[in-house]
Enzyme design. Structure first.
Site, short mmCIF file in Angstrom:
data_model
loop_
_atom_site.label_atom_id
_atom_site.label_comp_id
_atom_site.label_asym_id
_atom_site.label_seq_id
_atom_site.Cartn_x
_atom_site.Cartn_y
_atom_site.Cartn_z
N TRP A 47 0.83 -1.21 0.00
CA TRP A 47 0.00 0.00 0.00
C TRP A 47 0.86 1.26 0.00
O TRP A 47 0.37 2.36 0.04
CB TRP A 47 -0.98 0.02 1.17
N GLU A 101 -5.84 0.15 5.98
CA GLU A 101 -5.97 0.51 7.40
C GLU A 101 -6.97 -0.38 8.13
O GLU A 101 -6.75 -0.75 9.28
CB GLU A 101 -6.35 1.99 7.56
N GLN A 118 -5.65 -4.77 14.28
CA GLN A 118 -5.50 -6.04 15.03
C GLN A 118 -4.89 -7.17 14.22
O GLN A 118 -4.98 -8.32 14.63
CB GLN A 118 -6.86 -6.55 15.53
N LEU A 126 -8.18 -13.45 8.44
CA LEU A 126 -7.72 -12.18 9.01
C LEU A 126 -8.25 -11.95 10.43
O LEU A 126 -7.70 -11.13 11.17
CB LEU A 126 -8.15 -11.00 8.12
N GLY A 127 -9.30 -12.65 10.83
CA GLY A 127 -9.86 -12.46 12.18
C GLY A 127 -10.65 -11.17 12.29
O GLY A 127 -10.67 -10.33 11.37
N TYR A 182 -8.46 6.20 15.52
CA TYR A 182 -7.19 5.84 14.91
C TYR A 182 -7.31 5.74 13.38
O TYR A 182 -6.55 6.36 12.64
CB TYR A 182 -6.69 4.50 15.50
N ASP A 222 -0.88 5.08 17.95
CA ASP A 222 -1.03 3.65 18.23
C ASP A 222 -0.03 3.28 19.33
O ASP A 222 0.65 4.15 19.88
CB ASP A 222 -0.85 2.80 16.96
N CYS A 265 12.66 2.01 18.05
CA CYS A 265 12.35 2.28 19.46
C CYS A 265 11.47 1.12 19.98
O CYS A 265 10.32 1.30 20.36
CB CYS A 265 11.64 3.62 19.59
N CYS A 271 19.08 3.04 19.91
CA CYS A 271 19.16 4.51 19.99
C CYS A 271 20.22 5.07 19.05
O CYS A 271 20.08 6.20 18.57
CB CYS A 271 19.44 4.94 21.43
N CYS A 298 18.65 5.91 15.82
CA CYS A 298 17.37 6.63 15.92
C CYS A 298 17.48 8.07 15.41
O CYS A 298 18.35 8.83 15.84
CB CYS A 298 16.94 6.64 17.39
N CYS A 322 15.70 13.05 22.64
CA CYS A 322 15.09 12.02 23.49
C CYS A 322 15.54 12.16 24.95
O CYS A 322 16.72 11.97 25.26
CB CYS A 322 15.46 10.65 22.94
S1 SF4 Z 1 16.68 7.60 21.26
FE1 SF4 Z 1 14.79 7.61 22.38
S2 SF4 Z 1 13.18 7.58 20.83
FE2 SF4 Z 1 15.09 6.95 19.86
S3 SF4 Z 1 15.14 4.72 19.99
FE3 SF4 Z 1 16.24 5.51 21.76
S4 SF4 Z 1 14.69 5.60 23.33
FE4 SF4 Z 1 13.59 5.46 21.41
#
Ligand code: SF4
Length: 354
Positions: free
Chosen positions: A16, A33, A38, A76-77, A119, A137, A195, A202, A205, A211
């Site tokens: 999609w 969506e 679920q 799919l339930g 949502y 979510d 995360c 991290c 990230c 963060c």
């Molecule tokens: S830096 Fe913070 S937001 Fe990023 S993965 Fe680590 S804990 Fe999660």
């Protein structure tokens, strides 16, 4: 914005999302969506393609029968969502000019359709229409809890306004405002892949510089464990009525579950009841366990063998006070949509040659 740059390079090539056209196509976004509610992505992928092959637009979906829909969504339930999807398709098609779907204009309009909540309406509005509304979510909640070092259960209702404020502020960034659908998907995907609940990566990230948990080295404390709903144990008696068919095989009684059914409303399957009184002559086949939302079900499966009967003298109809559809045993599995019924049927066919 680092997050969107990361998303552009790392997003999963889901069907999609494969091209810009599908990304902004309201019908495809809506179908994906609803299917993703679920249900895990690997299960949704083949079903999504199957669905689009069979129902390429809202008009074909609106004209489908339940028999058309059943094999396409099987496995799919949570089948009620597809009954509501079908109803919504009829509503949209009825309001549209031929061949030109008239989609709801905003999140509230989507929410007014059967089966579309906060949502899903936010996801469709942002992805297909570019409306800057936040999608929240479980993955997004975890990312937000870590960004703000919130060491509480992430699903506490009192945290929702805070999540909304944080996301609205982030969506105010001009790069995110221009691509709200991608922003929302990026937040979800960040939670799924980087995360993660345990051992967040991290170093990879894109929002690590903002963060708070990372700075405080408290990723394992934020968020606290989720509050889980209390599970309820339920015992069901499932009765599978059998009678001789015309060609010497058996026929099986399937019932339509009404709006008052405790589980699987609107689906077709075997009779079940929480009462222990059973029609005379039932034979116990065995039991199995099954979960439906917060209910942990133990289902005792019984068969009720009948002679060739007319409707009036049919023992299962007398007992249930409803008339079943009689389906040849060889075709039953194709008619069943819920895993509860499929499990019951497999228990029977493992023991009896029907
Ligand atoms: S830096 Fe913070 S937001 Fe990023 S993965 Fe680590 S804990 Fe999660």
């Amino acid at each position: 914005m680092q997050l969107l740059a990361w998303y552009d390079q790392n997003k999963r090539p889901l069907p999609w999302r494969l091209d810009q056209a599908s990304l902004r196509d309201p019908y495809r976004t809506w179908i994906s969506e609803v299917m993703l509610q679920q249900t895990l992505i690997p299960v949704v992928i083949p079903a999504y393609q199957r669905f689009l092959d069979k129902f390429p637009d809202v008009f074909t979906l609106s004209q489908a029968t339940e028999d058309d829909l059943r094999p396409v969504v099987k496995g799919l339930g949570y089948y009620r969502r597809f009954g509501m999807l079908h109803k919504s398709a009829k509503i949209i098609a009825a309001a549209s000019a031929p061949g030109k779907p008239l989609w709801p204009e905003n999140q509230e309009g989507w929410k007014a359709l059967p089966g579309i909540g906060e949502y899903t309406s936010a996801a469709i509005s942002s992805i297909a229409f570019g409306i800057p509304v936040p999608v929240i979510d479980g993955n997004v909640e975890r990312v937000l809890c870590r960004l703000a070092d919130i060491r509480k259960a992430p699903n506490l209702p009192e945290l929702k306004p805070q999540y909304r404020r944080m996301l609205t502020k982030m969506l105010g960034n001009p790069v995110a405002t221009a691509r709200p659908g991608d922003f929302n998907q990026a937040m979800m995907e960040l939670g799924q892949r980087v995360c993660t609940p345990k051992n967040p990566d991290c170093d990879a990230c894109p929002v690590s510089s903002e963060c708070t948990s990372r700075k405080a080295k408290s990723q394992h404390l934020a968020p606290a464990p989720k509050i889980r709903p209390a599970y309820e144990e339920v015992r069901l008696q499932m009765i599978i009525g059998l009678r001789p068919g015309l060609d010497g095989t058996r026929e099986v009684a399937l019932f339509r579950r009404g709006s008052k059914s405790r589980f699987l409303k609107g689906s077709r399957g075997f009779w079940f009841s929480e009462a222990w009184d059973l029609p005379i002559g039932t034979q116990n086949v065995g039991a199995f366990r099954h979960s439906i939302t917060k209910h942990k079900i133990t289902a005792d499966v019984q068969i009720l063998e009948m002679k060739a009967t007319t409707k009036k003298s049919c023992r299962i109809s007398k007992w249930t006070k409803e008339s079943p559809d009689w389906v040849p045993a060889g075709a039953v599995e194709d008619e069943l949509i819920s895993n509860l019924d499929v499990k019951a049927w497999r228990l029977v066919t493992r023991r009896f040659q029907l």
